[in-house]
Design an enzyme around this catalytic site. Sequence first.
Site, PDB file in Angstrom:
ATOM      1  N   LYS A 156     -16.210  -4.137   4.529  1.00 26.64           N
ATOM      2  CA  LYS A 156     -16.148  -2.669   4.626  1.00 26.64           C
ATOM      3  C   LYS A 156     -16.065  -2.031   3.247  1.00 26.64           C
ATOM      4  O   LYS A 156     -16.838  -1.121   2.920  1.00 26.64           O
ATOM      5  CB  LYS A 156     -14.918  -2.249   5.454  1.00 26.64           C
ATOM      6  CG  LYS A 156     -14.637  -0.760   5.393  1.00 26.64           C
ATOM      7  CD  LYS A 156     -13.377  -0.379   6.140  1.00 26.64           C
ATOM      8  CE  LYS A 156     -12.090  -0.595   5.406  1.00 26.64           C
ATOM      9  NZ  LYS A 156     -11.552   0.536   4.641  1.00 26.64           N
ATOM     10  N   ASN A 157     -15.104  -2.491   2.434  1.00 20.30           N
ATOM     11  CA  ASN A 157     -14.867  -1.772   1.182  1.00 20.30           C
ATOM     12  C   ASN A 157     -15.971  -1.987   0.147  1.00 20.30           C
ATOM     13  O   ASN A 157     -16.123  -1.175  -0.773  1.00 20.30           O
ATOM     14  CB  ASN A 157     -13.477  -2.099   0.625  1.00 20.30           C
ATOM     15  CG  ASN A 157     -12.385  -1.447   1.477  1.00 20.30           C
ATOM     16  OD1 ASN A 157     -12.668  -0.542   2.267  1.00 20.30           O
ATOM     17  ND2 ASN A 157     -11.153  -1.911   1.351  1.00 20.30           N
ATOM     18  N   CYS A 165      -6.730   6.877   5.442  1.00 14.55           N
ATOM     19  CA  CYS A 165      -5.418   6.480   5.960  1.00 14.55           C
ATOM     20  C   CYS A 165      -4.312   7.084   5.091  1.00 14.55           C
ATOM     21  O   CYS A 165      -4.428   7.070   3.862  1.00 14.55           O
ATOM     22  CB  CYS A 165      -5.264   4.957   5.908  1.00 14.55           C
ATOM     23  SG  CYS A 165      -6.306   4.082   7.079  1.00 14.55           S
ATOM     24  N   ARG A 198      -2.142   9.767  -2.641  1.00 12.12           N
ATOM     25  CA  ARG A 198      -3.323   9.043  -3.149  1.00 12.12           C
ATOM     26  C   ARG A 198      -4.016   9.921  -4.192  1.00 12.12           C
ATOM     27  O   ARG A 198      -5.053  10.539  -3.930  1.00 12.12           O
ATOM     28  CB  ARG A 198      -4.258   8.678  -1.990  1.00 12.12           C
ATOM     29  CG  ARG A 198      -3.591   7.753  -0.985  1.00 12.12           C
ATOM     30  CD  ARG A 198      -4.504   7.299   0.128  1.00 12.12           C
ATOM     31  NE  ARG A 198      -5.424   6.251  -0.274  1.00 12.12           N
ATOM     32  CZ  ARG A 198      -6.179   5.555   0.582  1.00 12.12           C
ATOM     33  NH1 ARG A 198      -6.109   5.790   1.881  1.00 12.12           N
ATOM     34  NH2 ARG A 198      -7.012   4.624   0.142  1.00 12.12           N
ATOM     35  N   ASP A 208      -3.642  -4.789   1.871  1.00  8.65           N
ATOM     36  CA  ASP A 208      -4.283  -4.579   3.181  1.00  8.65           C
ATOM     37  C   ASP A 208      -4.044  -5.736   4.145  1.00  8.65           C
ATOM     38  O   ASP A 208      -4.503  -5.692   5.285  1.00  8.65           O
ATOM     39  CB  ASP A 208      -5.793  -4.358   3.006  1.00  8.65           C
ATOM     40  CG  ASP A 208      -6.083  -3.041   2.319  1.00  8.65           C
ATOM     41  OD1 ASP A 208      -5.191  -2.168   2.304  1.00  8.65           O
ATOM     42  OD2 ASP A 208      -7.191  -2.876   1.780  1.00  8.65           O
ATOM     43  N   ARG A 244     -12.363   2.100  12.581  1.00  7.66           N
ATOM     44  CA  ARG A 244     -12.847   2.467  11.238  1.00  7.66           C
ATOM     45  C   ARG A 244     -13.246   1.234  10.436  1.00  7.66           C
ATOM     46  O   ARG A 244     -14.103   1.305   9.557  1.00  7.66           O
ATOM     47  CB  ARG A 244     -11.748   3.203  10.452  1.00  7.66           C
ATOM     48  CG  ARG A 244     -11.475   4.594  10.962  1.00  7.66           C
ATOM     49  CD  ARG A 244     -10.513   5.285  10.044  1.00  7.66           C
ATOM     50  NE  ARG A 244     -10.955   5.136   8.663  1.00  7.66           N
ATOM     51  CZ  ARG A 244     -10.218   5.374   7.606  1.00  7.66           C
ATOM     52  NH1 ARG A 244      -8.985   5.772   7.763  1.00  7.66           N
ATOM     53  NH2 ARG A 244     -10.695   5.225   6.395  1.00  7.66           N
TER      54      ARG A 244
HETATM   55  N1  EPU Z   1      -3.856   5.611  -8.045  1.00  4.04           N
HETATM   56  C1  EPU Z   1      -3.459   6.574  -8.950  1.00  4.04           C
HETATM   57  N2  EPU Z   1      -4.423   7.397  -9.470  1.00  4.04           N
HETATM   58  C2  EPU Z   1      -5.741   7.289  -9.128  1.00  4.04           C
HETATM   59  C3  EPU Z   1      -6.137   6.305  -8.216  1.00  4.04           C
HETATM   60  C4  EPU Z   1      -5.163   5.466  -7.680  1.00  4.04           C
HETATM   61  O1  EPU Z   1      -2.281   6.700  -9.275  1.00  4.04           O
HETATM   62  O2  EPU Z   1      -6.550   8.067  -9.643  1.00  4.04           O
HETATM   63  C5  EPU Z   1      -2.839   4.701  -7.485  1.00  4.04           C
HETATM   64  C6  EPU Z   1      -2.709   4.817  -5.979  1.00  4.04           C
HETATM   65  O3  EPU Z   1      -1.844   5.864  -5.595  1.00  4.04           O
HETATM   66  C7  EPU Z   1      -2.192   3.439  -5.583  1.00  4.04           C
HETATM   67  C8  EPU Z   1      -2.849   2.520  -6.626  1.00  4.04           C
HETATM   68  O4  EPU Z   1      -3.264   3.365  -7.703  1.00  4.04           O
HETATM   69  O5  EPU Z   1      -0.800   3.394  -5.767  1.00  4.04           O
HETATM   70  C9  EPU Z   1      -4.049   1.746  -6.116  1.00  4.04           C
HETATM   71  O6  EPU Z   1      -4.992   2.650  -5.538  1.00  4.04           O
HETATM   72  P1  EPU Z   1      -6.549   2.323  -5.487  1.00  4.04           P
HETATM   73  O7  EPU Z   1      -7.267   3.431  -6.158  1.00  4.04           O
HETATM   74  O8  EPU Z   1      -6.773   0.933  -5.946  1.00  4.04           O
HETATM   75  O9  EPU Z   1      -6.834   2.408  -3.924  1.00  4.04           O
HETATM   76  P2  EPU Z   1      -8.092   3.046  -3.221  1.00  4.04           P
HETATM   77  O10 EPU Z   1      -9.300   2.826  -4.030  1.00  4.04           O
HETATM   78  O11 EPU Z   1      -7.758   4.418  -2.761  1.00  4.04           O
HETATM   79  C10 EPU Z   1      -8.785   0.829  -2.005  1.00  4.04           C
HETATM   80  C11 EPU Z   1      -9.086   0.422  -0.597  1.00  4.04           C
HETATM   81  C12 EPU Z   1      -7.797   0.373   0.192  1.00  4.04           C
HETATM   82  C13 EPU Z   1      -6.813  -0.588  -0.463  1.00  4.04           C
HETATM   83  C14 EPU Z   1      -6.609  -0.216  -1.945  1.00  4.04           C
HETATM   84  C15 EPU Z   1      -5.775  -1.220  -2.708  1.00  4.04           C
HETATM   85  C16 EPU Z   1     -11.311   1.280  -0.268  1.00  4.04           C
HETATM   86  C17 EPU Z   1     -12.192   2.267   0.387  1.00  4.04           C
HETATM   87  N3  EPU Z   1      -9.997   1.388  -0.014  1.00  4.04           N
HETATM   88  O12 EPU Z   1      -8.181   2.113  -1.916  1.00  4.04           O
HETATM   89  O13 EPU Z   1      -8.167  -0.137   1.464  1.00  4.04           O
HETATM   90  O14 EPU Z   1      -5.567  -0.538   0.181  1.00  4.04           O
HETATM   91  O15 EPU Z   1      -7.903  -0.126  -2.604  1.00  4.04           O
HETATM   92  O16 EPU Z   1      -6.359  -2.473  -2.646  1.00  4.04           O
HETATM   93  O17 EPU Z   1     -11.773   0.413  -0.996  1.00  4.04           O
HETATM   94  C18 EPU Z   1      -8.120  -0.380   3.792  1.00  4.04           C
HETATM   95  O18 EPU Z   1      -9.226  -0.950   3.722  1.00  4.04           O
HETATM   96  O19 EPU Z   1      -7.433  -0.371   4.832  1.00  4.04           O
HETATM   97  C19 EPU Z   1      -7.584   0.313   2.615  1.00  4.04           C
HETATM   98  C20 EPU Z   1      -6.633   1.231   2.687  1.00  4.04           C
END
Ligand code: EPU
Length: 430
Positions: free
Chosen positions: A22-23, A118, A123, A307, A399
């Site tokens: 998915k991701n 989610c 975020r 996850d 999802r």
């Molecule tokens: N963060 C910041 N600033 C930013 C971006 C992130 O402080 O600009 C923080 C976040 O608050 C968090 C950490 O950095 O504490 C990691 O966030 P990240 O950006 O890595 O997460 P994401 O890209 O929003 C993806 C996956 C999530 C998974 C996380 C961590 C996708 C679409 N989503 O989210 O997947 O939990 O990486 O591995 O790739 C899921 O599939 O169920 C899911 C939630």
Amino acid sequence: MEKFVINGGTPLTGEVTISGAKNAALAIIPAAILSRDVCRIENLPVSISDVSFMMKTLRHIGAGVKLIDKNTIEIDSRHVNSYVISHDMTKHLRASYYFIGALLGRFGRARVAMPGGCYLGPRPIDQHIKGFEALGANVTIDDSAIVDTSANKLTGSPVYLDVVSVGATVNIMLAASRAEGLTVIENAAKEPHIVDLANFLNSMGADVRGAGTDVIKIRGVENLHGCTYSIIPDQIEAGTFMVAAAATRGDVLIKNVIPKHMDSITTKLIECGATVEEFDEAVRVTMDSRPKKCNIKTMPHPGFPTDMHPQFAVLLSLAEGTSIISESIWSNRFRYTEQLARMGADINVDGQLAMIHGVDHLKGAPVKADDLRAGAAVVIAGLAASGRTEIEDILHIDRGYENVVEKFGNLGADIRRVYCVEPFNIGDVG
Ligand code: EPU
């Protein structure tokens, strides 16, 4: 409204084939618009709703999307004609914000509403913005929560991420692949889907090196071309089936897996007493006794994935002794423990820590899926529990998991998707 009804207590046995990641898909779909050409994407989890929303968004901005077979699509980006994406499109999922990087790369302009997704705690997108600005874009967020980014010219630049962020790494890679010169992302995310995105971009003619390490170098190119690309298997779906096999004390061969991607999950399953056999593109998980306790701390890849922690919480709920899960990525990921408690789990949550006192067995109960992985956890709990479990709010599960009922059903589970009338809510009147 739909729900899952599970009559649990049967060990899972047999074979299951894992879908495309998915991701990775959610990053690769918007990446396709960086070319003015046709990309064929194979091993795509077409029937999960996050992918449907991304395809809908592609059509909204003028791309052609053709379904070739149940896991292959063709994206025709020759006629993409808009850099504007409204809240209606973005509210369903987090990854909609990848269109910012992709549109910026294509048009030098993107007006994209803030994403949904989610709720796992705050975020922020500050690291994405930092990256776009480093490449020379002007970024504003207006009163209607539209992220407006524009640049006369994108210029490669060093970007140091203050936190390891999957999303920011993806977004910067997308924009930088069309910038002039070299972008170096330091402290980049290293997840398998980052490597998959880099491989896809390179198949389109981009020059991305170092993905999978914490320094990614992207030398921008003027044009990208179409390609045919097959997405990697989903690490988290595979992990979910591995834990389900162990929690039900079953014996399951999980196919279409890259065993190396499963290392952190495999290690913890073995610590819990499961047997994990690795093959070229499959793993087999067997468990014939009560799980042992173990402690887990979530970390960015190659650490233990956040996850996967809710699914492990179910296994540890059934373990002998007390286990601790420490969540270091998201500040609000333990909501599902209330649902597990309804099924007899004994879990104390204190901030980012959960202390899980193993119980003999779980019992079926009416529960809900608070988010995608919380949903996966209650499905596993329902399969392992004695009696009937009804799970509401399964749209969260849809999802990210393809054909849940068919896949678990083929492993011997008694699981059905049923339609039910929405409960009458007095608050809706007037
Ligand atoms: N963060 C910041 N600033 C930013 C971006 C992130 O402080 O600009 C923080 C976040 O608050 C968090 C950490 O950095 O504490 C990691 O966030 P990240 O950006 O890595 O997460 P994401 O890209 O929003 C993806 C996956 C999530 C998974 C996380 C961590 C996708 C679409 N989503 O989210 O997947 O939990 O990486 O591995 O790739 C899921 O599939 O169920 C899911 C939630």
